[in-house]
Design a protein around this motif. Structure first.
Motif, PDB file in Angstrom:
ATOM      1  N   ARG A 163       0.815  -1.212   0.000  1.00 64.56           N
ATOM      2  CA  ARG A 163       0.000   0.000   0.000  1.00 64.56           C
ATOM      3  C   ARG A 163       0.851   1.264   0.000  1.00 64.56           C
ATOM      4  N   PHE A 164       1.951   1.262   0.746  1.00 66.26           N
ATOM      5  CA  PHE A 164       2.686   2.503   0.980  1.00 66.26           C
ATOM      6  C   PHE A 164       4.099   2.527   0.416  1.00 66.26           C
ATOM      7  N   GLU A 165       4.602   1.387  -0.026  1.00 70.00           N
ATOM      8  CA  GLU A 165       5.969   1.355  -0.541  1.00 70.00           C
ATOM      9  C   GLU A 165       6.010   0.812  -1.974  1.00 70.00           C
ATOM     10  N   PHE A 221      15.991  -0.809  -0.563  1.00 68.79           N
ATOM     11  CA  PHE A 221      15.691  -0.802   0.874  1.00 68.79           C
ATOM     12  C   PHE A 221      16.970  -1.005   1.677  1.00 68.79           C
ATOM     13  N   VAL A 255       9.866  -1.876   6.184  1.00 72.02           N
ATOM     14  CA  VAL A 255      10.754  -0.842   6.722  1.00 72.02           C
ATOM     15  C   VAL A 255       9.933   0.222   7.442  1.00 72.02           C
ATOM     16  N   ILE A 256       8.743   0.483   6.908  1.00 71.77           N
ATOM     17  CA  ILE A 256       7.913   1.516   7.505  1.00 71.77           C
ATOM     18  C   ILE A 256       7.502   1.126   8.933  1.00 71.77           C
ATOM     19  N   ASP A 257       7.403  -0.200   9.189  1.00 73.28           N
ATOM     20  CA  ASP A 257       7.127  -0.662  10.558  1.00 73.28           C
ATOM     21  C   ASP A 257       8.324  -0.392  11.456  1.00 73.28           C
ATOM     22  N   LEU A 273      10.541   1.838  11.193  1.00 71.53           N
ATOM     23  CA  LEU A 273      10.704   3.255  11.492  1.00 71.53           C
ATOM     24  C   LEU A 273       9.628   3.775  12.429  1.00 71.53           C
ATOM     25  N   SER A 274       8.571   3.015  12.619  1.00 69.19           N
ATOM     26  CA  SER A 274       7.561   3.475  13.578  1.00 69.19           C
ATOM     27  C   SER A 274       7.699   2.776  14.926  1.00 69.19           C
ATOM     28  N   LEU A 275       8.789   2.030  15.122  1.00 68.13           N
ATOM     29  CA  LEU A 275       9.073   1.450  16.437  1.00 68.13           C
ATOM     30  C   LEU A 275       9.487   2.570  17.393  1.00 68.13           C
ATOM     31  N   ARG A 276       8.888   2.583  18.592  1.00 62.85           N
ATOM     32  CA  ARG A 276       9.281   3.585  19.571  1.00 62.85           C
ATOM     33  C   ARG A 276       9.796   2.947  20.843  1.00 62.85           C
ATOM     34  N   PRO A 316      13.819   5.543  16.538  1.00 70.32           N
ATOM     35  CA  PRO A 316      13.915   4.457  15.577  1.00 70.32           C
ATOM     36  C   PRO A 316      15.299   4.393  14.935  1.00 70.32           C
ATOM     37  N   ASN A 317      15.670   3.220  14.488  1.00 73.00           N
ATOM     38  CA  ASN A 317      16.892   3.092  13.715  1.00 73.00           C
ATOM     39  C   ASN A 317      16.768   1.888  12.805  1.00 73.00           C
ATOM     40  N   LEU A 318      17.625   1.852  11.802  1.00 71.74           N
ATOM     41  CA  LEU A 318      17.651   0.721  10.866  1.00 71.74           C
ATOM     42  C   LEU A 318      18.935  -0.071  11.023  1.00 71.74           C
TER      43      LEU A 318
END
Lengths: 406, 131
Positions: A135-137, A147, A253-255, A257-260, A270-272
């Motif tokens: 949906r978003f990527e 990615f 990846v969008i998940d 980046l929404s980890l807090r 967040p970090n990758l």
């Protein structure tokens, strides 16, 4: 899980590598690997009562592939599943098989993974179709390389890793891969840092020789797990499963980046750049009662050089930010103190789809058995293998040993 | 271009794009911005009735990006090179989209302005460097 240390063992293994000029379906490769594994364990197909596979191969993308393969071999398992933590599920086969035989859910577990490479699937398109949020990527046309390039950019930004260090790690992998007859880059000879830095850009900053090549032809691996006591009666050199671990942190990846917040430590969010491999490895070492220093060799997910570096750190072999320099000093190369990705890793061995994770497990098994197809490490006793999948989302690790008590 | 699947809980986001807006959710219980849209707050576990839809002002900074030089499929081959990436939006969520410019012209932390553009059969998010 500490009490399960060493209670299950690999009693036999098999592997198959398709000839790029001949048609060999993933299921044919899986069959060949499985029959070899059973022969190696001195068992018959009818002895198998458990069948575990990783997620459906891209090259034979039918749902219920595990059951399809059971029917193909004419196995009727009382314990079967696809372990679907992306590619990490293929590594987690060790864990699930261990649990099955120790609890008695099954006596003889056949673990299998295969994939077909470019001969059977459009990997460039198919993998993003699975790993990018539809949906978003996905509508934007990302590639898996893109990615991973995004995480590479963050890793370089946060830890000062350079293009040259990425290139040097690719060179390290080829130092092993050029000796392994089944590696995709086997015939390419020595790679230099200049070769890597001059290769075409795929997704900045990742260049062609910084990306695992898509294998033209498929691979398959299989191993038979049973209790340690029984394995000793079947095999003169059983490989004991001393430790296992697993951690998944996100899907897309969008998940990530929404980890807090995170209960296993993932650094400042967040970090990758700090992954679930940290906890998967910690669990495996804790269960085994061992430390990274005790390992004679290491295999990890290694599709891009920054991942090879990050995994060495996350799995505990180097402090965060130190792996690039560690590998540049040659410590992971043939003759180095920490033989690393001894089949060349995905960077040189190649990426089939999903069975690259099994290729790493088979490489560890072969090295410990003294039957390496490429360069053989001198008398290894205990080794570590990590597998991952998704955009660094899911991780699993296992420690195998030639001794039940190490 | 693959069509975006129809999924109910993201309908307000999709309607927003059609109207040229970038909408996200805010949890009224804990205050956090939520993206991608959900029917509960994944941070404090508040339920759907505690979630409000907001419209982003469209200001963010680049978190990471990559310029793609090898397309995933024929559908994207003539767009190469193109840059995709994530921006941290002012309202506290991360957003994926296309970015105007190639890697040598961009940097992590660069302020960007997000707008909605028409790309054939669907509206998409485009980040434009803003200084």
């Amino acid at each position: 899980m500490r009490e399960l240390r060493g209670r299950a063992a690999v009693a036999g293994f098999g592997d198959a590598y398709a000839d790029p000029t001949a048609a060999a379906t993933p299921i044919a490769l899986a069959t060949s690997a499985s029959l070899q594994a059973l022969d190696d364990a001195g068992l018959h197909r009818d002895d198998v009562d458990g069948l575990l596979t990783g997620r459906t191969p891209f090259g034979d993308y039918r749902p219920q592939w595990n059951n399809i393969f059971a029917a193909h071999l004419k196995i009727m398992p009382r314990h079967s599943s696809e372990i679907t933590a992306h590619g990490a599920g293929v590594n987690a086969l060790f864990k699930h098989a261990l649990i099955a035989v120790v609890t008695g859910a099954a006596n003889t577990v056949l673990c299998v993974q295969t994939d077909g490479g470019l001969a059977y699937t459009d990997l460039k398109a198919d993998i993003p179709n699975v790993d990018a949020d539809p949906r978003f990527e996905l509508p934007y046309g990302p590639t898996m390389a893109s990615f991973y390039a995004m995480s590479a950019r963050r890793y370089m930004h946060e830890y000062g890793v350079t293009d040259e260090q990425l290139a040097r790690t690719a060179v390290s992998h080829q130092e092993w891969g050029r000796h392994h007859p089944e590696a995709e880059r086997y015939s390419k000879g020595r790679l230099t840092v200049e070769d890597v830095l001059e290769s075409r850009m795929i997704a900045a900053p990742l260049r062609r020789f910084m990306c695992a090549p898509w294998r033209k032809a498929g691979t398959a691996g299989a191993f038979v797990v049973t209790t340690a006591e029984r394995a000793k009666t079947l095999q003169s050199k059983p490989l004991y499963i001393l430790g296992v671990g697993e951690m998944s942190t996100n899907e897309y990846v969008i998940d990530r980046l929404s980890l807090r917040g995170s209960h296993p430590f993932l650094g400042e969010l967040p970090n990758l750049t700090t992954t679930g491999a940290t906890d998967a490895a910690r669990q495996a070492f804790e269960m085994a009662g061992l430390r990274p220093d005790d390992m004679d060799l290491v295999q990890t997910g290694s599709n891009f050089p920054h991942i090879s570096q990050m995994m060495l750190e996350d799995c505990g072999f180097c402090a965060k930010g130190d792996a690039a320099a560690f590998l540049a000093e040659g410590h992971g190369d043939p003759g180095g103190k920490l033989p690393y990705n001894t089949n060349g890793g995905y960077l040189s061995f190649g990426q089939t789809g999903i069975s690259c994770v099994m290729d790493s497990s088979i490489e560890l098994i072969r090295q410990l058995r003294g039957e390496a197809l490429g360069l053989q490490i001198d008398d290894p006793h205990v080794g570590f293998v990590h597998g991952m999948g998704g955009p660094s989302s899911c991780h699993a690790a296992a420690i195998l040993s030639t001794e039940p008590d190490c | 271009m693959p069509p975006i699947p129809r999924v109910d809980e993201i309908e307000p986001f999709r309607e927003g794009l059609a109207a040229g807006e970038i909408r996200y959710q805010q949890c009224l219980a804990c205050g956090r911005a939520i993206f991608y849209p959900r029917t509960f707050c994944p941070y404090c576990m508040a339920r759907e009735d505690q979630l409000a839809w907001r419209t982003s002002v469209g200001a963010g900074v680049l978190y990471t990006y990559s310029t793609i030089h090898l397309a995933p499929s024929d559908a994207f081959a003539d767009r190469v090179p193109y840059t995709l990436g994530y921006a941290e939006m002012e309202e506290g969520f991360y957003l994926f989209g296309e970015i105007e410019g190639l890697e040598d012209e961009l940097r992590i932390g660069q302020p960007v302005s997000a707008t909605v553009v028409d790309r054939g059969d669907q509206p998409l998010i485009l980040f434009t460097p803003a200084g």
